[in-house]
Design an enzyme around this catalytic site. Structure first.
Site, PDB file in Angstrom:
ATOM      1  N   GLY B 126      -5.962   9.477 -11.461  1.00  0.00           N
ATOM      2  CA  GLY B 126      -5.158  10.645 -11.801  1.00  0.00           C
ATOM      3  C   GLY B 126      -5.662  11.872 -11.077  1.00  0.00           C
ATOM      4  N   GLU B 243     -14.915   6.723  -1.061  1.00  0.00           N
ATOM      5  CA  GLU B 243     -13.626   6.056  -0.943  1.00  0.00           C
ATOM      6  C   GLU B 243     -13.258   5.842   0.521  1.00  0.00           C
ATOM      7  OE1 GLU B 243     -10.440   8.219  -2.839  1.00  0.00           O
ATOM      8  OE2 GLU B 243      -8.928   7.113  -1.732  1.00  0.00           O
TER       9      GLU B 243
END
Lengths: 335, 367
Positions: B126, B243
């Site tokens: 989110g 990431e």
């Protein structure tokens, strides 16, 4: 000359920085480098070399590139390495290195173009395209040196040998190993020159003010600078990978040769990106004789094609991949 | 550099290959490009977990395997090579687990990490909002203090896999002010909490991976706060750099590349060679990033470089495949079309290419 490559880099930087950038390919600097033993790195001390290994030699070549020196340390050290099985070498040897000579139709004349600094030397180690290596004295009958230069004004002479081929080198390393080592040192030199180009450009865009602020604050300029950095990081990774591959494959079988071919392909791309971007970011300042940029960019324009063409490296690598298939490619990537 | 514990790493690689081979041979999955985002199969992820092939880098006391980033690279690159369906555990394993390890309280670690490692917990992210894309600090979703925790209201968008997820990582504002990088806080929220709703966004391939997630006065207990109140900006940028530096940034179209190698002719040698050169170098960069992380460094420039170059490579594979597909088999044409429809996302997710260059420039032009 063991693993402390930081010390090696500092040593070279100290020597070269004291010389004006236009003179970093001078005879005087060459004598200094010889005196320091840098032209026989990678050859055992017992055989008359300075010791150290091939990785040390790559560090020397890359560092000279950072400082815009085109002196033929790679070729001198490779000549010493190729000779050392047959005869003693020393730092005073003045021997050039000539690869992939081709015979004329009747086999009586061997011609090797693009031999670095041949005119300054007294002998040459020659590999012909069949892989035979020999040592030739340049004052022997039938041996001619035709002076030529590349775009950076560096000697790239033509060697012509009529008749006999000098002394055969029975213990010389195989042609594939010599080719791979030469090509990888060239890629390391390009990585150095690209880094030198980058440093100069970074300094320029951070200092030069236009529109009331340093150029580096303009997003398009910052992005261009970053794209140079990206190209450098990529090339260093490719060179490191090939150094690792050659270390595990001393005779440059397929694994070593393929990793070197990959580094050569990336080197060619990086050289083009860095030269083009550096000039763009320097604007008109970069095109004068006085400003140092051209000492770098002319080398970035000259060096990539000199030890095997990019096209040839790409075809070799692609040919291997298509011949052996996905599993072999994958194992080569991940081993 | 030498490879630490290479025998251990190769053993893990073999285990991953064995499992992949069994599932592929039994037609339990079809190799596809971009399947780390598009291929959701909870059974496959749980099978990987059972064999100790998830949670590789975090400690055993939290359900992990206590191994290094290089071991994780070996397993993950095999999964990507095969185009295996790994979306169920990928996000939790890649970035939420490590974020909880670094910033979570011991209680939060105990609560969350074993579930991720077992692939029982499925995470979605989110982060993005309708008005906060590349400019992530512009998030407006608010979390206000309440008895025993926080109450959250706002909208998140492009939330991949929210319709499958058990948990959502949430970046919310806990303080309004002039300095938008301050006052942000991270939470972990159960997807079945009252007030959380998920609406699908169908992508241009006609597939449903994205969602819009709405928070309507959702209660989040205090212990689900991750790290410090108002300190999320540093935490999330760190998480993003994790990431970025992984092999999915250049292997998304590898299944297509493998097919191309079967179909390309001798006239394509040089083009294939250039792709192989880039691929080999990218893999080395991924190895460097993993080794740096194992050594405790934060390789920001290398990770951004890897993603920037890797995404360009993924797209170039598709372009090249389209040339060879004209004379290839229907299977190649289909694989090509599938990768092409997935490709616009490559250079956007996890940091748009343009933003990556600005990150590198910022690092490089520090005085």
């Amino acid at each position: 000359m063991s693993d402390d490559r930081g010390e090696l880099r500092r040593l070279i930087a100290d020597v070269v920085d004291g010389t004006p950038i236009a003179d970093r390919s001078s005879d005087e600097l060459w004598h200094t480098l010889r005196g320091l033993g840098l032209t026989t790195v990678g050859v055992d001390e017992a055989s008359g070399g300075s010791g150290g290994d091939y990785d040390d030699l790559a560090t020397v070549v890359r560092t000279l590139g950072i400082h815009a020196s085109g002196l033929p340390v790679a070729e001198a050290a490779l000549a010493a390495w190729a000779l050392s099985g047959d005869r003693a070498v020393d730092d005073r040897s003045r021997i050039a290195f000539a690869m992939d000579g081709g015979y004329e139709a009747d086999l009586s004349v061997l011609r090797v173009p693009g031999v670095p600094w041949l005119r300054n030397e007294s002998g040459v180690v020659v590999y012909d395209s069949s892989g035979s290596a020999s040592y030739v004295e340049l004052d022997a009958p039938g041996v001619t040196v035709h002076p030529e230069v590349n775009l950076a004004d560096e000697p790239r002479d033509v060697l012509e040998i009529r008749g006999a081929m000098g002394v055969p080198l029975e213990s010389a390393p195989p042609l594939a190993a010599a080719r791979a080592r030469h090509a990888l040192l060239r890629a390391a030199g390009i990585a150095g020159a690209a880094e030198g180009t980058y440093r100069l450009t970074r300094e320029y865009v951070m200092q030069r003010e236009q529109f009331g602020k340093p150029l580096s604050r303009i997003p398009a300029v910052a992005a261009s600078l970053a794209s140079m950095r990206v190209a450098l990081v990529q090339l260093d990774a490719a060179v490191e990978r090939a150094l690792d591959a050659l270390r595990g494959d001393r005779h440059a079988g397929q694994a070593g040769s393929a990793a070197v071919a990959a580094a050569a392909v990336i080197a060619s791309e990086t050289a083009a990106i860095c030269a083009r971007t550096a000039h763009q970011l320097h604007g008109a300042m970069g095109v004068t004789q006085e400003y140092p940029l051209h000492h770098y960019t002319k080398r970035l324009w000259s060096w990539p094609g000199e030890v095997g063409s990019e096209e040839h490296s790409a075809e070799y690598l692609g040919g291997l991949a298509l011949e052996h298939g996905e599993a072999t490619v994958w194992n080569a990537l991940t081993s | 550099m030498t490879i630490p514990n290479s025998a251990e790493i190769e053993e893990l690689r073999r285990e991953a290959r064995d499992l992949i081979g069994q599932w592929r041979d039994a037609a339990r999955f079809q190799p596809r490009s971009d399947n780390w985002m598009r291929g959701f199969d909870g059974d496959f992820s749980r099978e990987l977990a059972k064999r100790g092939l998830t949670g590789l880098t975090w400690p055993r006391e939290y359900g992990g395997q206590g191994r290094g980033q290089l071991a994780r690279l070996a397993v993950n690159e095999e999964l990507l090579r095969a185009g295996a369906p790994v979306a169920a555990h990928w996000i939790g394993d890649r970035q939420i687990g490590p974020a909880v390890m670094r910033h979570g309280s011991p209680e939060l670690r105990k609560e969350i990490l074993p579930g991720i490692a077992a692939a029982q917990f499925v995470f979605c992210l989110g982060m993005s909002e309708p008005d906060a894309g590349s400019d992530l600090a512009a998030v407006r979703t608010m979390a206000v203090p309440a008895a025993g925790g926080w109450r959250v209201s706002g909208r998140k968008i492009w939330t991949t896999g929210a319709h499958h997820a058990t948990h959502i990582y949430l970046l919310a504002r806990t303080q309004r002010g002039d300095r938008k990088h301050e006052g942000l806080t991270e939470f972990i929220v159960d997807m079945d909490t009252p007030g959380v709703s998920v609406a699908p966004i169908v992508d241009l391939a006609g597939e449903h991976h994205f969602n819009e997630v709405t928070f309507s006065d959702v209660f989040v207990p205090e212990h689900r706060l991750l790290g410090t109140v108002g300190g999320a900006w540093r935490q999330v940028t760190e998480q993003l750099s994790f990431e970025r530096g992984g092999p999915e940034r250049f292997l998304s179209t590898y299944p297509l590349f493998a097919l191309v190698l079967e179909h390309a002719g001798p006239e394509h040698r040089a083009a294939v060679g250039r792709l192989v050169a880039r691929l080999a170098t990218l893999r080395r960069l991924a190895w460097n990033v993993a080794a740096s992380l194992d050594a405790g460094a934060a390789p920001i420039v290398d990770a951004a470089t890897l993603k920037y170059l890797g995404n360009a490579f993924e797209n170039d594979v598709v372009d090249f495949a389209r040339q060879t597909a004209r004379t290839g088999t229907p299977a190649l044409a289909e694989a090509c079309a599938q990768a092409l429809l997935a490709s616009p996302g490559f250079t956007i997710r996890g940091g748009a290419a343009d933003v990556l260059l600005s990150i590198i420039a910022k690092q490089e032009t520090r005085p």
